[in-house]
Write an enzyme that holds these catalytic residues in place. Structure first.
Site: not given
Ligand code: NAP
Length: 505
Positions: A263, A300
């Site tokens: 999502e 989201c």
């Molecule tokens: P994220 O960067 O996508 O990370 C979510 C999870 O996935 C974390 O556990 C992260 O690990 C892991 N992950 C991400 N990329 C990876 C990769 N290439 N390889 C392995 N594991 C990976 O999301 P976030 O930390 O929650 O927030 C960052 C951005 O996501 C926000 O600024 C926002 O734009 C977006 N976001 C969107 C929603 C939504 O509902 N759509 C919700 C939250 C956030 P690590 O912790 O090790 O990085």
């Protein structure tokens, strides 16, 4: 004694410390050290999950329902400690954390009721037709069966309801699948205490230890190893488009590809139709400002884009929204990274010649304050950058010249979690033209409301075409989300005694 995290992983009933640690970065309060996840620990947790699958998938629906209810009770029993560490880690206010805990235990109990009813099994039966010509028909029974160990990624923006014991975990456990959670490093202590609650329920209910593991993050290799582990059969994820897409691609490239239920967010467009704009524009504008800034806009379902027909009523709508936004103070964001991402998303819009600022306030460090921009439909259509989610309290108003421009924008939208229509009686005809277009774009269509606040129920769909989600046939909220962790199996001519209990007539 207040809860003090020990910083270990929970692997199949054992708390395990690693050699390396990372330090949490709470919005306020003390930081703590947590063990960094490793590829070896991922393997250990997944092997234990596979081992647990045989016994866990054979438990009765009643046993699993009691297990889910016991997890809910154990979470409630730790309510004050969860709120304390959760508010420190995320900066979210106590009321929000308490509400989210209510939703978390509510969805665990909802799944308990859901599996007791058994409808989700979708059991079908074709009786044998031995005398059918030219060939007899065998007896056929179809029922949904659990798929095996499931990986769940805790979400940064819902430390409880979409994390350790959140919707994905509840759905997988309800289905009969063991779960390995990769905790989000934004709230490792909240993850730990919730894992403690799950462990207490595992022990009380006599469930196999491998049914649940929590591996803390701190290293990108953990997530990659988890989705690539050959014994993992599906993944539940909430997060960014970039992260979700990277993990989705890893799932698709495996020797045995598996479904990745990501999502990934959405701008949740809101079409304010002309009569509603004329009659209630200010009211809708004020309501929008409230919805847009709830939880610092870190939902989201945040309605980031409002479309209006240009004119004097549009001016009044924009003025009311700006007025509403001015009342909102800067709010602390979930992580430093998310605060930085908000600033750079906002700066990109600010630097674009296609958007003009209506109201922009500045905040320091990890805080964000509301921002409102406007553009025209023609500029919006020409600038795909304006269609992207800025995660935080930012709104963009699109002034359209006509209902035809509304339709052109609707047709050009990417997949969305939600799309909203604000209408009065006289708008119904114009809305009839938009509804079939929006239906192809979004998982949930709303009328005269705001999309933040997702009901957890039998009918809810929280998903949509890509990039809102990576699987448009699924939802990550509501009882239908259990289908992600089931697969249909057909039993042909199988004697009753050999059928799984759920398949028997
Ligand atoms: P994220 O960067 O996508 O990370 C979510 C999870 O996935 C974390 O556990 C992260 O690990 C892991 N992950 C991400 N990329 C990876 C990769 N290439 N390889 C392995 N594991 C990976 O999301 P976030 O930390 O929650 O927030 C960052 C951005 O996501 C926000 O600024 C926002 O734009 C977006 N976001 C969107 C929603 C939504 O509902 N759509 C919700 C939250 C956030 P690590 O912790 O090790 O990085």
């Amino acid at each position: 004694m207040p809860f003090k995290p020990h910083g270990k992983h929970l692997i199949a009933g054992e708390w395990i410390a690693g050699s390396d640690t990372f330090e949490s970065s709470p919005a306020h309060g003390p930081s703590h050290h947590y063990s960094v996840g490793t590829v070896d620990l991922v393997d250990r947790a997944v092997q234990a999950a596979e081992q647990a699958f045989e016994t866990y998938s054979a438990t009765s629906r009643e046993q699993r329902a009691v297990f889910l209810e016991t997890i809910a009770d154990e979470i409630d029993a730790r309510g004050a400690d969860i709120t304390e560490i959760g508010t420190q880690e995320t900066g979210l206010p106590a009321g929000r954390l308490e509400g989210e805990r209510g939703r978390t235990v509510g969805q665990l109990r909802l799944f308990a009721d859901h599996i007791r009813k058994g409808d989700y099994l979708d059991r079908r039966h074709d009786a044998a037709l031995p005398d059918r010509q030219p060939a007899p028909r065998p007896e056929l029974v179809m029922v949904q069966r659990p798929i095996g160990p499931v990986a769940v990624f805790g979400a940064s923006n819902f430390p409880l309801a979409f994390s350790t014991a959140g919707g994905d975990t509840a759905a997988a456990l309800a289905a009969g699948c063991p779960v390995v959670v990769k905790g989000h490093s934004a709230h490792p202590g909240t993850g730990e205490i919730v894992a403690e609650a799950i462990l207490a329920a595992v022990e009380k209910c006599g469930m196999p230890a491998g049914v649940f593991s929590l591996i803390q993050g701190g290293d990108r290799k953990v997530g990659a190893a988890l989705v690539q582990h050959p014994l993992i059969k599906a993944v539940g994820f909430t997060g960014s488009l970039a992260g979700g897409r990277a993990l989705f691609d890893l799932c698709a490239a495996r020797p045995e590809p598996i479904p990745f239920f990501g999502e990934l967010g959405s701008v949740n467009p809101m079409f304010v139709m002309p009569e509603a704009l004329q009659a209630r524009g200010e009211e809708i504008g004020r309501g929008w400002a409230g919805s847009l800034t709830m939880g610092a806009g870190q939902f989201c379902t945040n309605p980031g884009i409002a479309l209006v027909i240009d004119g004097e009523a549009a001016d009044r709508f924009i003025a009311a929204a700006a007025d509403g936004l001015k009342q909102i103070d800067a709010q602390v964001m979930l992580t430093d990274g998310i605060a930085q991402a908000f600033c750079s998303g906002r700066d990109q819009i600010a630097q674009s010649s296609a958007a003009r600022p209506v109201m922009v306030t500045e905040a320091e460090g990890r805080s964000a304050s509301p921002a409102l921009y406007e553009t025209t439909a023609a500029e919006f259509l020409e600038n795909p950058m304006l269609h992207h989610e800025v995660f935080g309290p930012l709104g963009l108003v699109v002034r359209a010249a006509s209902a035809e421009e509304f339709e052109a924008i609707a047709r050009g939208l990417e997949g969305q979690l939600t799309a909203t229509l604000h209408i009065d009686e006289a708008d119904i005809e114009a809305a009839q033209a938009l509804r079939p277009i929006l239906e192809r774009k979004a998982g949930r269509l709303l009328v005269n409301g705001f999309p933040t606040g997702v009901e957890v129920s039998d009918t809810m769909v929280h998903g949509g075409p890509y990039p809102a989600s990576t699987n448009f046939g699924a939802t990550s909220v509501g009882t239908l989300s259990i289908r992600r962790f089931l697969r249909p199996v057909c039993y042909q001519n199988m004697p009753e005694a050999l059928l799984p209990e759920d398949a028997r007539g």
